[in-house]
Write an enzyme that holds these catalytic residues in place. Structure first.
Site, mmCIF file in Angstrom:
data_model
loop_
_atom_site.group_PDB
_atom_site.id
_atom_site.type_symbol
_atom_site.label_atom_id
_atom_site.label_comp_id
_atom_site.label_asym_id
_atom_site.label_seq_id
_atom_site.Cartn_x
_atom_site.Cartn_y
_atom_site.Cartn_z
ATOM 1 N N SER A 181 -8.743 0.309 -4.333
ATOM 2 C CA SER A 181 -8.895 1.277 -5.418
ATOM 3 C C SER A 181 -9.088 0.532 -6.740
ATOM 4 C CB SER A 181 -7.664 2.178 -5.500
ATOM 5 O OG SER A 181 -7.511 2.895 -4.304
ATOM 6 N N ARG A 212 -5.928 -5.957 5.278
ATOM 7 C CA ARG A 212 -7.262 -6.522 5.048
ATOM 8 C C ARG A 212 -7.283 -8.036 5.165
ATOM 9 N NH1 ARG A 212 -7.407 -3.509 -0.580
ATOM 10 N NH2 ARG A 212 -5.349 -4.457 -0.329
ATOM 11 N N LYS A 222 3.726 4.418 -13.570
ATOM 12 C CA LYS A 222 2.323 4.001 -13.593
ATOM 13 C C LYS A 222 1.468 5.073 -14.228
ATOM 14 C CE LYS A 222 1.596 0.730 -9.809
ATOM 15 N NZ LYS A 222 0.946 0.568 -8.507
ATOM 16 N N HIS A 245 -9.465 3.455 3.121
ATOM 17 C CA HIS A 245 -8.365 4.403 3.389
ATOM 18 C C HIS A 245 -8.798 5.434 4.432
ATOM 19 C CE1 HIS A 245 -7.010 3.662 -1.023
ATOM 20 N NE2 HIS A 245 -6.138 3.044 -0.244
#
Ligand code: PNS
Length: 159
Positions: A128, A90, A41, A17
């Protein structure tokens, strides 16, 4: 003035990040890094904690500010006057989901453009989720998160 938004969960912020933030801050005049507050969440870190972490790791970058939002990214982008959304890529799985998000965001708000930044090769396996997966078992996360964040993660998993 070109204003960009880099939104995410940042639970916690990773070196991947941070690399995207640094590179994006060189492309736009002002970059708002926005933490998504998702009531559905249960994140490891509260929104305030995640904002604090981001402030800490970006304190040297003058044109970056930290915010949080609920709801749609494009609505928040409108509110703050951002016309560019930054996303990191990615791999091809990221591309598939990110490309769909880009299409939906453009349907919702025609003025938004997404700029995809390809991740640096040393960050290809970082997420993460992977940070938490390793940290929960006491593994070394030095290569995954900025050094300031390491202790915050360790504290969360302390018995
Ligand atoms: O950290 P993440 O999970 O990669 O971040 C994803 C995020 C926050 C950018 C995305 O889930 C998002 O924009 N959520 C807000 C709701 C929204 O606007 N969705 C886009 C239409 S599919």
């Amino acid at each position: 003035m070109l204003k960009g938004i880099y939104a995410g969960s940042f639970d916690p912020v990773t070196l991947g990040h941070l690399d995207i933030i640094k590179r994006a801050s060189g492309i736009v005049d002002q970059l708002v890094v926005a933490v998504l507050e998702n009531p559905n969440k249960r994140p490891l870190f509260t929104t305030e904690e995640r904002k604090k972490h981001l402030q800490l790791v970006t304190k040297e970058i003058e044109n970056v500010e930290i915010a949080s939002f609920q709801g749609l990214l494009v609505e928040f982008a409108k509110e703050i006057g951002a016309t560019v959304a930054i996303r990191g890529l990615r791999n091809s799985a990221d591309f598939a989901s990110e490309f769909q998000m880009h299409l939906i965001n453009r349907k919702l708000y025609g003025a938004i453009e997404t700029i995809f930044l390809a991740a640096d090769e040393q960050h290809l396996a970082l997420s993460s989720t992977n940070v938490k997966e390793v940290a929960v078992f006491g593994g070394n996360i030095d290569f995954m998160v900025p050094c300031e964040i390491k202790t915050f993660v360790a504290e969360k998993y302390k018995k």
